[in-house]
Design an enzyme around this catalytic site. Structure first.
Site, PDB file in Angstrom:
ATOM      1  N   GLU A 106      -8.331  -7.932   1.413  1.00 25.72           N
ATOM      2  CA  GLU A 106      -7.689  -8.499   2.599  1.00 25.72           C
ATOM      3  C   GLU A 106      -8.396  -9.776   3.063  1.00 25.72           C
ATOM      4  O   GLU A 106      -7.746 -10.728   3.513  1.00 25.72           O
ATOM      5  CB  GLU A 106      -7.656  -7.483   3.734  1.00 25.72           C
ATOM      6  CG  GLU A 106      -6.855  -7.929   4.952  1.00 25.72           C
ATOM      7  CD  GLU A 106      -6.577  -6.786   5.889  1.00 25.72           C
ATOM      8  OE1 GLU A 106      -5.565  -6.088   5.670  1.00 25.72           O
ATOM      9  OE2 GLU A 106      -7.379  -6.562   6.819  1.00 25.72           O
ATOM     10  N   ASP A 109       0.866  -1.176   0.000  1.00 30.69           N
ATOM     11  CA  ASP A 109       0.000   0.000   0.000  1.00 30.69           C
ATOM     12  C   ASP A 109       0.905   1.229   0.000  1.00 30.69           C
ATOM     13  O   ASP A 109       2.012   1.208   0.556  1.00 30.69           O
ATOM     14  CB  ASP A 109      -0.885   0.031   1.250  1.00 30.69           C
ATOM     15  CG  ASP A 109      -2.063  -0.922   1.158  1.00 30.69           C
ATOM     16  OD1 ASP A 109      -2.256  -1.538   0.088  1.00 30.69           O
ATOM     17  OD2 ASP A 109      -2.781  -1.071   2.176  1.00 30.69           O
TER      18      ASP A 109
END
Length: 324
Positions: free
Chosen positions: A274, A184
């Site tokens: 996720e 990220d």
């Protein structure tokens, strides 16, 4: 409003006292009698000291190492991977306002700390290639920019990165790199993030969950979703995952297929990519697990078992970043 990290404290009170007490919950311990019993498939791991950290769990039940400060000699891993000719592709998505807010700091800090002993190629996925900052790169470091579509919802950006990563591995990365790490962008490197992190399949322990009992892990419990899980081994953070290019390609392809199957059934996993990542690592055990040193949230406060910060969460401003 549900945000990407709003699940972090759902199972428990958010008071400072409760966060402190969570840190006192003991982790399981490595039960291996010898480092030779590890099944990581990494010859460099013969030097790991699994018993140097009796305060944390240093191996999994399937005999994969969990990497903590004090377990390894950095120069040993640097030399082993230089001799093997290891090279790393780093993928990062900077779409919309995330580019201005985070990308330059992320890349500059990576140049200071990420795999500094190895060749690295950055793959920056963005909807605004012309705005990617000009970063001074060290020798054997390169940057490639890949234009992607900007989706209306941040959840779709997060989930669709799986297909984009798989596609670029097939078209480019597999010809130039032995390993891939996916990050990220809203993070900052603050310490060594070196070849000790490399493995065939690499997962990261989530900073907010590594001391919690499994019953409090926020897996997707919806049987209609392809991410459905009743239980698991650990709760992994999708902010970082990696491995050999073959393994990362297999992971991203599998997660993308699951995401699209959910879309067809009008289902969305609880924590998006996720949730699918956790399901994949439950079925396909990672050969290497990184401790939360490799992605720490300072809002948790002091933890005696976190002896070094290698990567830190950047301050979040989801409301402004995710609204046009």
């Amino acid at each position: 409003m549900k945000t990407k990290n709003s699940h972090l404290l759902l199972p428990i009170s958010t008071s400072a006292n409760s966060i402190f007490l969570i840190g006192l919950i003991p982790m399981d311990k490595c039960t291996l009698e010898s480092v030779e019993m590890l099944t990581s498939g990494n010859s460099a791991d013969s030097s790991l000291d699994l018993w140097s950290r009796n305060d944390v769990q240093t191996c999994t039940s399937w005999k994969a190492p969990i990497i903590w400060e004090g377990m390894f000699t950095p120069s040993h891993y640097d030399q082993i991977h230089r001799n093997k000719g290891s090279s790393v592709a780093l993928t990062v998505f900077a779409v919309g306002r995330y580019l201005d807010a985070y990308l330059e700091t992320f890349l500059n800090s990576s140049e200071q700390h990420f795999m500094s002993s190895l060749p690295v190629t950055y793959y920056v996925f963005t909807d605004s290639p012309e705005l990617v900052p000009n970063i001074k790169l060290a020798p054997n470091r390169h940057l490639k920019v890949i234009k992607v579509e900007r989706h209306t919802r941040w959840q779709d950006i997060s989930m669709m990165r799986m297909k984009a990563i798989s596609d670029v591995i097939e078209s480019d990365i597999r010809h130039h790199a032995t390993h891939v790490f996916c990050f990220d962008v809203d993070q900052v490197f603050t310490g060594r993030f070196g070849p000790e992190a490399l493995g065939d399949s690499v997962a990261l322990l989530h900073a907010h969950y590594y001391h919690l009992p499994r019953m409090l892990f926020t897996y997707d419990h919806n049987p209609k979703s392809k991410a459905f899980m009743k239980t698991g081994d650990f709760y992994y953070h999708a902010a970082i995952f990696g491995g050999s290019w073959r393994s990362v390609k297999a992971l991203t392809e599998a997660c993308y297929r699951s995401i699209m199957a959910d879309k067809e059934n009008e289902v969305e996993a609880l924590w998006h990519d996720e949730s699918h990542l956790n399901r994949y690592f439950w079925l396909h055990k990672p050969s290497r697990v990184l401790s939360p040193e490799y992605c720490w949230d300072t809002s948790i406060g002091y933890r005696s078992d976190i002896q070094v910060y290698r990567l830190l969460w950047a301050p979040k401003d989801y409301y402004n970043l995710r609204t046009s």
